[in-house]
Motif scaffolding. Structure first.
Motif, PDB file in Angstrom:
ATOM      1  N   ILE A  77       8.850 -10.652   9.865  1.00 31.97           N
ATOM      2  CA  ILE A  77       7.615 -10.636   9.082  1.00 31.97           C
ATOM      3  C   ILE A  77       6.666  -9.568   9.611  1.00 31.97           C
ATOM      4  CG2 ILE A  77       5.530 -11.961   8.517  1.00 31.97           C
ATOM      5  CD1 ILE A  77       7.386 -14.447   8.372  1.00 31.97           C
ATOM      6  N   MET A  78       6.516  -9.507  10.918  1.00 35.52           N
ATOM      7  CA  MET A  78       5.617  -8.510  11.506  1.00 35.52           C
ATOM      8  C   MET A  78       6.088  -7.093  11.207  1.00 35.52           C
ATOM      9  SD  MET A  78       3.059 -10.118  12.747  1.00 35.52           S
ATOM     10  CE  MET A  78       2.273  -8.760  13.619  1.00 35.52           C
ATOM     11  N   GLU A  79       7.397  -6.856  11.285  1.00 37.52           N
ATOM     12  CA  GLU A  79       7.917  -5.510  10.966  1.00 37.52           C
ATOM     13  C   GLU A  79       7.518  -5.113   9.554  1.00 37.52           C
ATOM     14  OE1 GLU A  79       9.163  -3.237  12.802  1.00 37.52           O
ATOM     15  OE2 GLU A  79      10.066  -4.220  14.524  1.00 37.52           O
ATOM     16  N   ARG A  80       7.619  -6.050   8.636  1.00 42.16           N
ATOM     17  CA  ARG A  80       7.230  -5.771   7.250  1.00 42.16           C
ATOM     18  C   ARG A  80       5.739  -5.455   7.161  1.00 42.16           C
ATOM     19  NH1 ARG A  80       8.702  -3.434   2.741  1.00 42.16           N
ATOM     20  NH2 ARG A  80       7.439  -4.220   1.052  1.00 42.16           N
ATOM     21  N   LEU A  81       4.927  -6.229   7.876  1.00 40.44           N
ATOM     22  CA  LEU A  81       3.484  -5.984   7.853  1.00 40.44           C
ATOM     23  C   LEU A  81       3.125  -4.670   8.540  1.00 40.44           C
ATOM     24  CD1 LEU A  81       2.107  -9.577   8.505  1.00 40.44           C
ATOM     25  CD2 LEU A  81       1.915  -8.237   6.391  1.00 40.44           C
ATOM     26  N   TRP A  82       3.810  -4.318   9.610  1.00 39.51           N
ATOM     27  CA  TRP A  82       3.538  -3.029  10.266  1.00 39.51           C
ATOM     28  C   TRP A  82       3.944  -1.869   9.369  1.00 39.51           C
ATOM     29  CZ3 TRP A  82       6.015  -5.717  14.915  1.00 39.51           C
ATOM     30  CH2 TRP A  82       5.025  -6.298  15.727  1.00 39.51           C
ATOM     31  N   GLU A  83       5.024  -2.056   8.602  1.00 36.82           N
ATOM     32  CA  GLU A  83       5.479  -1.002   7.703  1.00 36.82           C
ATOM     33  C   GLU A  83       4.525  -0.814   6.536  1.00 36.82           C
ATOM     34  OE1 GLU A  83       9.358  -2.144   6.354  1.00 36.82           O
ATOM     35  OE2 GLU A  83      10.220  -1.970   8.372  1.00 36.82           O
ATOM     36  N   GLN A  84       4.066  -1.926   5.978  1.00 41.42           N
ATOM     37  CA  GLN A  84       3.229  -1.851   4.782  1.00 41.42           C
ATOM     38  C   GLN A  84       2.252  -3.016   4.774  1.00 41.42           C
ATOM     39  OE1 GLN A  84       5.431  -2.024   1.134  1.00 41.42           O
ATOM     40  NE2 GLN A  84       3.650  -1.581  -0.132  1.00 41.42           N
ATOM     41  N   ASN A  85       0.988  -2.691   4.852  1.00 42.39           N
ATOM     42  CA  ASN A  85      -0.028  -3.731   4.780  1.00 42.39           C
ATOM     43  C   ASN A  85      -1.219  -3.198   4.009  1.00 42.39           C
ATOM     44  OD1 ASN A  85      -2.301  -2.936   6.819  1.00 42.39           O
ATOM     45  ND2 ASN A  85      -0.411  -2.534   7.920  1.00 42.39           N
ATOM     46  N   PRO A  86      -1.986  -4.091   3.419  1.00 40.56           N
ATOM     47  CA  PRO A  86      -1.873  -5.539   3.460  1.00 40.56           C
ATOM     48  C   PRO A  86      -0.731  -6.025   2.569  1.00 40.56           C
ATOM     49  CG  PRO A  86      -3.681  -4.954   2.029  1.00 40.56           C
ATOM     50  CD  PRO A  86      -3.148  -3.666   2.621  1.00 40.56           C
ATOM     51  N   GLN A  87      -0.332  -7.285   2.807  1.00 46.04           N
ATOM     52  CA  GLN A  87       0.705  -7.940   2.020  1.00 46.04           C
ATOM     53  C   GLN A  87       0.218  -9.333   1.638  1.00 46.04           C
ATOM     54  OE1 GLN A  87       4.222  -7.400   1.224  1.00 46.04           O
ATOM     55  NE2 GLN A  87       3.778  -5.248   1.600  1.00 46.04           N
ATOM     56  N   THR A  88       0.538  -9.724   0.433  1.00 43.85           N
ATOM     57  CA  THR A  88       0.297 -11.113   0.029  1.00 43.85           C
ATOM     58  C   THR A  88       1.537 -11.928   0.386  1.00 43.85           C
ATOM     59  OG1 THR A  88       1.255 -10.787  -2.154  1.00 43.85           O
ATOM     60  CG2 THR A  88      -1.135 -10.368  -1.924  1.00 43.85           C
ATOM     61  N   LEU A  89       1.413 -13.243   0.332  1.00 44.85           N
ATOM     62  CA  LEU A  89       2.595 -14.079   0.554  1.00 44.85           C
ATOM     63  C   LEU A  89       3.671 -13.771  -0.481  1.00 44.85           C
ATOM     64  CD1 LEU A  89       1.030 -17.509   1.549  1.00 44.85           C
ATOM     65  CD2 LEU A  89       2.447 -16.024   2.966  1.00 44.85           C
ATOM     66  N   THR A  90       3.259 -13.569  -1.722  1.00 40.56           N
ATOM     67  CA  THR A  90       4.219 -13.235  -2.772  1.00 40.56           C
ATOM     68  C   THR A  90       4.948 -11.936  -2.438  1.00 40.56           C
ATOM     69  OG1 THR A  90       2.890 -14.372  -4.432  1.00 40.56           O
ATOM     70  CG2 THR A  90       4.473 -12.749  -5.244  1.00 40.56           C
ATOM     71  N   GLY A  91       4.216 -10.955  -1.951  1.00 41.15           N
ATOM     72  CA  GLY A  91       4.824  -9.684  -1.562  1.00 41.15           C
ATOM     73  C   GLY A  91       5.799  -9.850  -0.411  1.00 41.15           C
ATOM     74  N   LEU A  92       5.434 -10.684   0.561  1.00 42.35           N
ATOM     75  CA  LEU A  92       6.328 -10.933   1.689  1.00 42.35           C
ATOM     76  C   LEU A  92       7.597 -11.645   1.235  1.00 42.35           C
ATOM     77  CD1 LEU A  92       3.755 -11.969   4.443  1.00 42.35           C
ATOM     78  CD2 LEU A  92       5.192  -9.908   4.435  1.00 42.35           C
ATOM     79  N   VAL A  93       7.449 -12.612   0.347  1.00 43.71           N
ATOM     80  CA  VAL A  93       8.616 -13.336  -0.164  1.00 43.71           C
ATOM     81  C   VAL A  93       9.545 -12.369  -0.899  1.00 43.71           C
ATOM     82  CG1 VAL A  93       9.388 -15.103  -1.804  1.00 43.71           C
ATOM     83  CG2 VAL A  93       7.465 -15.577  -0.256  1.00 43.71           C
ATOM     84  N   LYS A  94       8.994 -11.531  -1.764  1.00 43.08           N
ATOM     85  CA  LYS A  94       9.807 -10.564  -2.515  1.00 43.08           C
ATOM     86  C   LYS A  94      10.513  -9.594  -1.578  1.00 43.08           C
ATOM     87  CE  LYS A  94       7.291 -10.575  -6.870  1.00 43.08           C
ATOM     88  NZ  LYS A  94       6.395  -9.830  -7.755  1.00 43.08           N
ATOM     89  N   ALA A  95       9.827  -9.190  -0.508  1.00 41.32           N
ATOM     90  CA  ALA A  95      10.407  -8.221   0.419  1.00 41.32           C
ATOM     91  C   ALA A  95      11.451  -8.836   1.348  1.00 41.32           C
ATOM     92  CB  ALA A  95       9.289  -7.586   1.259  1.00 41.32           C
ATOM     93  N   LEU A  96      11.236 -10.075   1.774  1.00 40.29           N
ATOM     94  CA  LEU A  96      12.087 -10.669   2.802  1.00 40.29           C
ATOM     95  C   LEU A  96      13.196 -11.573   2.281  1.00 40.29           C
ATOM     96  CD1 LEU A  96       9.236 -11.498   5.323  1.00 40.29           C
ATOM     97  CD2 LEU A  96      10.964  -9.709   5.578  1.00 40.29           C
ATOM     98  N   SER A  97      12.966 -12.276   1.195  1.00 43.76           N
ATOM     99  CA  SER A  97      13.945 -13.262   0.705  1.00 43.76           C
ATOM    100  C   SER A  97      15.329 -12.682   0.407  1.00 43.76           C
ATOM    101  CB  SER A  97      13.414 -13.989  -0.524  1.00 43.76           C
ATOM    102  OG  SER A  97      12.384 -14.864  -0.133  1.00 43.76           O
ATOM    103  N   PRO A  98      15.438 -11.514  -0.230  1.00 45.41           N
ATOM    104  CA  PRO A  98      16.780 -11.005  -0.531  1.00 45.41           C
ATOM    105  C   PRO A  98      17.664 -10.827   0.717  1.00 45.41           C
ATOM    106  CG  PRO A  98      15.152  -9.799  -1.795  1.00 45.41           C
ATOM    107  CD  PRO A  98      14.392 -10.653  -0.815  1.00 45.41           C
ATOM    108  N   ASP A  99      17.085 -10.338   1.809  1.00 44.71           N
ATOM    109  CA  ASP A  99      17.869 -10.102   3.026  1.00 44.71           C
ATOM    110  C   ASP A  99      18.007 -11.339   3.898  1.00 44.71           C
ATOM    111  OD1 ASP A  99      18.267  -7.453   2.359  1.00 44.71           O
ATOM    112  OD2 ASP A  99      16.545  -6.741   3.513  1.00 44.71           O
ATOM    113  N   THR A 100      16.996 -12.190   3.902  1.00 51.45           N
ATOM    114  CA  THR A 100      16.991 -13.323   4.825  1.00 51.45           C
ATOM    115  C   THR A 100      17.426 -14.628   4.188  1.00 51.45           C
ATOM    116  OG1 THR A 100      14.687 -13.877   4.329  1.00 51.45           O
ATOM    117  CG2 THR A 100      15.070 -12.316   6.146  1.00 51.45           C
ATOM    118  N   GLY A 101      17.208 -14.754   2.873  1.00 49.25           N
ATOM    119  CA  GLY A 101      17.479 -16.013   2.190  1.00 49.25           C
ATOM    120  C   GLY A 101      16.396 -17.049   2.402  1.00 49.25           C
TER     121      GLY A 101
END
Length: 129
Positions: A16-40
């Motif tokens: 989660i932090m890597e995603r936020l460091w790469e691109q911020n700000p992020q909403t929860l919806t944005g984090l879910v869209k970004a992380l769910s495909p790879d992590t499940g």
């Protein structure tokens, strides 16, 4: 000056932090869209992890429109240093030499690795003087 509290991150929290460091700000919806495909991970899993990161002081948020906007509260470099120091203390009894020796024995060091380590050590020597 008081030393800031140490923050340790689980492997999932690092994602989660890597995603936020790469691109911020992020909403929860944005984090879910970004992380769910790879992590499940489900939305509730990500919400729980973000809440833990908030409690640790690793992320903050601002109210933005319809959703909170999450941003890292610590720089990646600080988190990496704290994790490295923790690993060094726990596994290698604080010995940098033992850690490097373990890496050299375990996976071997390429010429590029050795050159990089030499440059790091030379820089450290210059900065100490």
């Amino acid at each position: 000056m008081e030393k800031s509290r140490s923050i340790t991150l689980s492997a999932g929290e690092w994602r989660i932090m890597e995603r936020l460091w790469e691109q911020n700000p992020q909403t929860l919806t944005g984090l879910v869209k970004a992380l769910s495909p790879d992590t499940g991970w489900s939305k509730s899993t990500i919400v729980t992890m973000v809440s833990r990161l908030e409690a640790k002081g690793a992320v903050t948020y601002t109210e933005g429109g319809r959703a909170r906007q999450y941003v890292p509260a610590i720089p990646r470099e600080r988190a990496a240093l704290e994790e490295t120091e923790s690993l060094l203390r726990r596994v290698y009894r604080g010995s940098v030499g033992l850690m490097v020796n373990t890496l050299a024995d375990g996976r071997g060091l390429s010429d590029a690795d050795i050159d990089e380590l030499s440059a790091v050590l030379e820089k450290a020597r210059r900065e100490r003087k």
